[in-house]
Design a protein around this motif. Structure first.
Motif, short mmCIF file in Angstrom:
data_model
loop_
_atom_site.label_atom_id
_atom_site.label_comp_id
_atom_site.label_asym_id
_atom_site.label_seq_id
_atom_site.Cartn_x
_atom_site.Cartn_y
_atom_site.Cartn_z
N LEU A 1 0.83 -1.16 -0.19
CA LEU A 1 0.03 0.20 -0.04
C LEU A 1 0.83 1.14 -0.15
O LEU A 1 0.32 2.35 -0.42
N LEU A 2 2.13 1.21 0.66
CA LEU A 2 3.07 2.54 0.66
C LEU A 2 3.59 2.61 -0.63
O LEU A 2 3.90 1.74 -1.29
N PRO A 3 3.95 3.76 -0.95
CA PRO A 3 4.78 4.21 -2.34
C PRO A 3 6.13 3.41 -2.10
O PRO A 3 6.61 3.13 -1.09
N GLU A 4 6.45 3.13 -3.50
CA GLU A 4 7.73 2.33 -3.51
C GLU A 4 9.06 3.01 -2.99
O GLU A 4 10.00 2.53 -2.64
N ASP A 5 8.78 4.40 -3.01
CA ASP A 5 10.29 5.16 -2.58
C ASP A 5 10.03 5.37 -1.20
O ASP A 5 10.95 6.09 -0.67
N ASP A 6 9.08 4.84 -0.36
CA ASP A 6 9.00 5.03 0.99
C ASP A 6 9.82 4.04 1.88
O ASP A 6 9.73 2.72 1.67
N PRO A 7 11.16 4.40 2.54
CA PRO A 7 11.99 3.59 3.00
C PRO A 7 11.43 2.69 4.28
O PRO A 7 12.10 2.13 4.93
N SER B 1 11.33 -4.00 7.97
CA SER B 1 11.60 -5.46 7.52
C SER B 1 13.05 -5.84 8.11
O SER B 1 13.11 -7.00 8.39
N ALA B 2 13.99 -4.89 7.55
CA ALA B 2 15.35 -5.16 8.36
C ALA B 2 15.46 -5.25 10.01
O ALA B 2 16.08 -6.37 10.37
N LEU B 3 14.60 -4.68 10.54
CA LEU B 3 14.52 -4.73 12.19
C LEU B 3 13.89 -6.30 12.43
O LEU B 3 13.97 -6.76 13.34
N LEU B 4 12.66 -6.26 11.73
CA LEU B 4 12.30 -7.70 11.85
C LEU B 4 13.23 -8.98 11.67
O LEU B 4 13.13 -9.92 12.34
N PHE B 5 13.82 -8.89 10.60
CA PHE B 5 14.95 -9.92 10.22
C PHE B 5 15.97 -9.96 11.37
O PHE B 5 16.42 -11.08 11.98
N ALA C 1 16.27 0.00 1.36
CA ALA C 1 15.66 1.43 1.75
C ALA C 1 16.87 2.59 1.65
O ALA C 1 16.34 3.78 1.30
N ASP C 2 18.08 2.37 1.69
CA ASP C 2 19.02 3.11 1.36
C ASP C 2 19.01 3.76 -0.02
O ASP C 2 19.68 4.93 -0.39
N ILE D 1 17.28 4.76 8.68
CA ILE D 1 18.55 3.79 7.90
C ILE D 1 19.62 3.61 8.69
O ILE D 1 20.22 2.56 8.89
N THR D 2 20.35 4.96 9.24
CA THR D 2 21.51 4.74 10.01
C THR D 2 21.23 4.04 11.27
O THR D 2 22.18 3.41 11.82
N TYR D 3 20.28 4.52 11.78
CA TYR D 3 19.79 3.62 13.12
C TYR D 3 19.63 1.92 12.92
O TYR D 3 20.62 1.39 13.83
#
Length: 769
Positions: A510-516, A522-526, A542-543, A551-553
């Motif tokens: 649902l969110l735009p493709e350019d939304d990181p 998803s990275a935090l979930l992995f 995302a970067d 992203i840096t977090y």
């Protein structure tokens, strides 16, 4: 003669004379009265004769007047209808007062006659826009009749209206804005004459007034069956279908082309339809043709600019928008587009701000332009003006839930939690916008970040409220990506991995493709699932869309989980440079400093966290740990006691408090907190280890050994407990048991020098035997 006799005789003679005189006078009066009566009778006879003559003349004149009234009513049906309507209304009101004692059927027949007379002058070819069909008196009477009919449950259907009368009454009801009666009356007329253009036009007009697009489409298409090549009908149908999102509208425009009746406006509509269908090149061609034929249409220039903007032809789009503004300076949408196009250009910020101010003043561009204007003011260094512009916009449109939610979100991202909460609390009654529930959920997540104690127990209560808020948002809008993203994050924090994955998949669609945000979450979930490689891949995705604090977090978390503490510190520092209020980044950096024995830096971060959130129990616990590493035992004890006041269940704080008591030479006060900690968390290895140390301090080696073994049972990797177990057996010269214990230490840390040395000693002793 005696005197007495003489006196008596004189009295009798006097009495007789008086009586005779009275009789004479009475007789004269009687004669006079008789004569007067005769005269009166003669006078009355003459009067009555004259009166009879006058009555005859009056009856003759009344008969003449009745004849004139009947003639007037016959030649003026509206007057006849008005009189009859007035009588009908009176009789119907009497029915309401005295029940059924009157002849209802007769009155209803009379009512029908009254209606027929009142509308008799209306032509069945009257226009739907004609407001002068009836004079004021007739309008008032018809309206009163309809209201009286409503009160007696009389309808056009059950009154037995003739089709022609129904047609006329339909026009009368339409002029009175009684669309319910008008629709029913025209329906009766339609059943008799389904091909009547006037009836079909009236039914379409009623649908327009009622705002029912589907019904309007039905009647409009019925009109088109009667007049299939009417250009006005084709245009109206095309615009209606375009508004409804039906691409069949293009067929009507093509029919106009085939008839040679298409106009630049028609080609402009065709361009919009093709753009909506994704055929932007065809749309551009159509609008360019329209502009070549008639370049004076500002709306066409605006459509052209929007199409170019969608094609990323920004310079041409700007030219088209400015051309539109040359023709129409009050075109708010053109100002809005110009502001969007100029905003990224650093050398055109003033022009962008001017355009945004015009757009907002003309109420164009919606919430996006209001926020863009504030951003441009902020970029120019006018923070107060930016804040004021948002405040004024919200005061002007207090019922705009989206605007309130997005301003609250900005406050939340800026760390102004109280301001965001205030906006939410001041929401007027009656507003129930999905984004407001999203903000509520995010606020609960922020409160959770600032109040959690680190044990995980209180997180469930805090985060369940956030889950409820996001669920309420999704009840209002199941396609709201940010709500699904909030659900994903909250479920991840609650360790509901399956639910988090499902919500994250919905958010990604649902969110735009350019939304990181989705890739970062998803990275935090992995990471929570222990898949560092997949987490790194997601954050790389995302970067692509640009650096941001999230992203840096996440990169800092990946490096910390990989054991690269120096790199983790760098990423957390970058995050805090961009967002000094990022609570989790600062908390994680504090933990990294502790792991690197940088107690002073850890203490600094903990104190900053407490400045940002004085009730952040976990930050106070981290502060106490940093103070312990620096040997500030009294301060650490004070902070730990504050932690326990808010979280008596905090077994980690109880364990550390016991360590403080031991360090402060108060070991007798250490056992109680340790016992409480072990009662709450029997599998908490540090508490077993700390109590073992306490027993060693008291010389209770057996009790200490038992606690160290319990620590190892709770955590097989607890190396300090294994070292103490090995040391106790070694000192007791139980070299075979000690040898096995030292080997267990080396399995955890193969390079542990003490364990290697003592293992060699044990082997020598065992060989000596």
């Amino acid at each position: 003669m005696e005197p007495l006799t003489a006196l008596f005789g004189i009295a009798v003679i006097g009495a007789g004379g008086g009586t005779g005189y009275w009789l004479k006078k009475t007789h004269d009066k009687l004669v006079e009265v008789t004569e007067n009566n005769i005269i009166l009778q003669q006078s009355q006879g003459a009067h009555f004769s004259h009166l009879n003559s006058e009555v005859s003349r009056m009856n003759s004149r009344l008969a003449t007047l009745n004849g004139m009234v009947e003639a007037l009513r016959a030649t003026n049906p509206e007057l006849d209808g008005a009189l009859l309507a007035h009588n009908t209304i009176t009789h119907l009101e009497q029915i309401g007062e005295i029940g059924n004692s009157l002849d209802e059927h007769g009155i209803f027949v009379e009512a029908l006659d009254a209606l027929e007379m009142l509308v008799s002058s209306i032509s069945i070819e009257s226009s739907v826009d004609d407001t002068d069909l009836l004079n004021q008196n007739t309008s008032n009477l018809i309206l009163r009749l309809l209201e009286t009919f409503d009160s007696h449950n009389m309808t056009a259907d059950n009154m037995g209206l003739k089709p022609v009368t129904a047609h006329k009454l339909g026009h009368a009801s339409l002029s009175l804005r009684r669309y319910d009666w008008a629709e029913t009356c025209f329906g009766i007329a339609y059943s008799s004459s389904p091909g009547n253009s006037n009836i079909l036009q009236a039914l379409e007009h009623i649908a327009i007034e009622k705002g029912d697009q589907d019904v309007r489409r039905h009647w409009l298409e019925a009109r088109m069956t009667v007049n299939p090549d009417d250009p006005e009908l084709l245009r109206a149908h095309a615009h209606l279908l375009a508004k409804m999102g039906d691409m069949e509208a293009e067929r009507d425009v093509r029919r106009l082309e085939a008839l040679g009746l298409d106009t630049p406006a028609d080609r402009s509509l065709l361009s919009g339809l093709r753009a909506r269908a994704g055929s932007r090149s065809e749309a551009l061609e159509a609008i360019e043709n329209a502009l070549n034929e008639d370049p004076s249409q500002s709306k066409d220039w605006l459509s052209y600019a929007n199409l170019l903007f969608e094609e990323n032809e920004n310079s041409k789009a700007l030219e088209a928008a400015e051309k539109c503004l040359e023709l129409d300076r009050q075109c708010g949408d053109a100002w809005a587009l110009k502001a969007k196009l100029l905003a990224p250009k650093k050398n055109r910020l003033k022009d962008a701000l001017k355009a945004s101010i015009h757009a907002v003043a003309l109420e164009a561009g919606g919430v996006d332009l209001i926020l863009l204007k504030a951003d441009l003011l902020l970029t120019e260094g006018s923070a107060s003006a930016a804040e004021e512009s948002l405040t004024k916009a919200l005061e002007k449109d207090k019922m705009n839930g989206e605007l309130r939610a997005r301003i609250a979100t900005r406050n939340l991202l800026d760390g102004r939690i109280n301001d965001a909460q205030k906006l939410l609390d001041e929401t007027p009654v009656g507003i129930d916008h999905a984004l407001l529930h999203v903000v509520e959920g995010r606020l609960h997540l922020a409160y959770a970040d600032r109040t959690r104690d680190g044990t995980g127990e209180t997180d469930v209560t805090l985060l369940s409220v956030a889950i409820s808020a996001f669920e309420n948002a999704l009840k209002l809008n199941r396609e709201l990506g940010v709500a699904w993203l909030g659900m994903a994050r909250t479920n991840r924090l609650l360790k509901n991995i399956d639910s988090a994955e499902e919500a994250l998949a919905r958010a990604g669609r649902l969110l735009p493709e350019d939304d990181p945000s989705v890739a970062a979450e998803s990275a935090l979930l992995f990471l929570d699932k222990g898949d560092i490689t997949a987490a790194a891949q997601q954050i790389d995705i995302a970067d692509i869309h640009g650096q941001s604090p999230i992203i840096t977090y996440v990169r800092g978390n990946i490096e910390a989980r990989s054991g690269h503490l120096d790199r983790a510190l760098d990423y957390y520092a970058k995050t805090l440079d961009k967002d000094p209020g990022h609570m989790r980044a600062r908390l994680n950096r504090c933990s990294i400093y502790m792991a690197m024995d940088e107690g002073k830096q850890a203490l600094d971060d903990a104190e900053i966290l407490l400045d940002l959130a004085p009730n952040f129990t976990l930050a106070r616990f981290k502060k106490a740990e940093a103070e312990m590493s620096l040997g500030e035992w009294s301060n650490a004890r004070s902070d730990l006691e504050m932690v326990l006041e808010k979280a008596p269940h905090h077994h980690q704080a109880l364990t550390q408090l016991a360590a403080c008591f031991v360090a402060l030479k108060r070991p007798e006060r250490a056992e109680g907190p340790l016992n409480d900690a072990l009662r709450m968390a029997p599998d908490y290895a540090p508490a077993w280890h700390q109590r073992g140390l306490l027993y060693l301090e008291w010389g209770k080696d057996d009790n200490a050994l038992s606690d160290f073994e319990a620590a190892v049972k709770a955590d097989s990797q607890h190396i300090d407990s294994r070292l103490h177990i090995a040391a106790i057996h070694h000192e007791a010269e139980q070299f075979d048991i000690a040898s096995a214990a030292w080997r267990a230490v080396l399995q955890i840390d193969p390079d542990h020098l003490v364990a290697k040395t003592r293992l060699d000693e044990c082997e020598i002793k065992l060989m000596a035997k």
